[in-house]
Design a protein around this motif. Structure first.
Motif, PDB file in Angstrom:
ATOM      1  N   ALA A 113       0.806  -1.146  -0.167  1.00 43.28           N
ATOM      2  CA  ALA A 113       0.128  -0.084   0.032  1.00 43.28           C
ATOM      3  C   ALA A 113       0.898   1.158  -0.001  1.00 43.28           C
ATOM      4  O   ALA A 113       1.544   1.465   0.874  1.00 43.28           O
ATOM      5  CB  ALA A 113      -0.719   0.009   1.131  1.00 43.28           C
ATOM      6  N   ARG A 117      -3.124   5.743  -0.862  1.00 41.98           N
ATOM      7  CA  ARG A 117      -4.035   4.560  -1.280  1.00 41.98           C
ATOM      8  C   ARG A 117      -4.698   3.625  -0.240  1.00 41.98           C
ATOM      9  O   ARG A 117      -4.134   3.366   0.779  1.00 41.98           O
ATOM     10  CB  ARG A 117      -3.250   3.535  -2.076  1.00 41.98           C
ATOM     11  CG  ARG A 117      -2.773   4.038  -3.398  1.00 41.98           C
ATOM     12  CD  ARG A 117      -1.927   3.085  -4.220  1.00 41.98           C
ATOM     13  NE  ARG A 117      -1.539   3.667  -5.418  1.00 41.98           N
ATOM     14  CZ  ARG A 117      -0.622   3.457  -6.443  1.00 41.98           C
ATOM     15  NH1 ARG A 117       0.096   2.193  -5.917  1.00 41.98           N
ATOM     16  NH2 ARG A 117      -0.193   3.908  -7.362  1.00 41.98           N
ATOM     17  N   TYR A 119      -5.599   0.389  -0.495  1.00 41.66           N
ATOM     18  CA  TYR A 119      -5.559  -0.863  -0.797  1.00 41.66           C
ATOM     19  C   TYR A 119      -4.075  -1.265  -0.728  1.00 41.66           C
ATOM     20  O   TYR A 119      -3.214  -0.448  -1.009  1.00 41.66           O
ATOM     21  CB  TYR A 119      -6.190  -1.196  -2.114  1.00 41.66           C
ATOM     22  CG  TYR A 119      -5.778  -0.046  -3.133  1.00 41.66           C
ATOM     23  CD1 TYR A 119      -4.603  -0.582  -4.041  1.00 41.66           C
ATOM     24  CD2 TYR A 119      -6.499   1.012  -3.548  1.00 41.66           C
ATOM     25  CE1 TYR A 119      -4.201   0.481  -5.128  1.00 41.66           C
ATOM     26  CE2 TYR A 119      -6.036   1.865  -4.520  1.00 41.66           C
ATOM     27  CZ  TYR A 119      -4.870   1.655  -5.334  1.00 41.66           C
ATOM     28  OH  TYR A 119      -4.008   2.624  -6.059  1.00 41.66           O
ATOM     29  N   ARG A 121      -1.662  -3.400  -3.286  1.00 41.28           N
ATOM     30  CA  ARG A 121      -1.499  -3.933  -4.925  1.00 41.28           C
ATOM     31  C   ARG A 121      -0.409  -4.763  -5.046  1.00 41.28           C
ATOM     32  O   ARG A 121       0.754  -4.729  -4.442  1.00 41.28           O
ATOM     33  CB  ARG A 121      -1.279  -2.517  -5.733  1.00 41.28           C
ATOM     34  CG  ARG A 121      -1.207  -3.083  -7.210  1.00 41.28           C
ATOM     35  CD  ARG A 121      -1.119  -1.808  -7.856  1.00 41.28           C
ATOM     36  NE  ARG A 121      -2.590  -1.432  -8.235  1.00 41.28           N
ATOM     37  CZ  ARG A 121      -2.902  -0.211  -8.686  1.00 41.28           C
ATOM     38  NH1 ARG A 121      -2.193   0.583  -9.201  1.00 41.28           N
ATOM     39  NH2 ARG A 121      -4.320   0.033  -8.767  1.00 41.28           N
ATOM     40  N   ASP A 138      -5.803  -5.873  -6.518  1.00 40.86           N
ATOM     41  CA  ASP A 138      -5.772  -4.880  -5.280  1.00 40.86           C
ATOM     42  C   ASP A 138      -6.561  -5.808  -4.258  1.00 40.86           C
ATOM     43  O   ASP A 138      -7.951  -6.105  -4.649  1.00 40.86           O
ATOM     44  CB  ASP A 138      -6.451  -3.532  -5.609  1.00 40.86           C
ATOM     45  CG  ASP A 138      -5.564  -3.030  -6.647  1.00 40.86           C
ATOM     46  OD1 ASP A 138      -4.246  -3.076  -6.835  1.00 40.86           O
ATOM     47  OD2 ASP A 138      -6.020  -2.141  -7.237  1.00 40.86           O
TER      48      ASP A 138
END
Length: 141
Positions: A113, A117, A119, A121, A138
């Protein structure tokens, strides 16, 4: 002023004692899960459950039109709140990429992350097609 200072001292003590949320903890339960080729607006779901050894079981999928999908099944190890190691299988299929064939990744991978962000990835983004085609897989907080 003394009350504010006392509150700050108490709060600092709680953080140092570990009473505050441990950044190595991952919220158990349902999380949104996406592959950009399918949709960010209609996410799939993954289930995350803590194992007795401190790792987390993760399993789920997102499906789209025409048989497109992304699946994940394996174990997450939290390194820091923004970094996790994944061991297991991730499969993607999108009709417009890799001749519509399934791209299968098995082994150890990394989720990060970055910045603001919300999330993590997948960092090993290359699709099986090659040609600089990448998959954004994600897992949302």
């Amino acid at each position: 002023m003394k009350k504010v200072f006392a509150f700050i001292v108490i709060l600092a003590g709680l953080v140092q004692s570990g009473f505050a949320q441990d950044k190595r903890q991952l919220r158990e339960g349902t999380h949104n899960f996406t592959l950009q080729w399918i949709s960010w607006d209609q996410p799939g779901k993954v289930q995350i459950k803590k194992n007795s050894d401190g790792t987390y079981k993760v399993s789920g999928k997102q499906t789209g039109k025409g048989g497109d999908f992304v699946t994940i099944d394996g174990t997450l190890t939290v390194v820091t709140f923004s970094e996790m190691t994944f061991n297991g299988r991730i499969e993607t299929r999108y009709s417009g990429v890799n001749n519509g064939e399934v791209c299968r990744k098995e082994g150890t991978y990394h989720f990060l992350a970055k910045g603001a962000r919300k999330y993590w990835r997948l960092q090993e983004m290359d699709n099986c097609e090659g040609n600089h085609v990448v998959d954004y897989v994600d897992i949302f907080f």
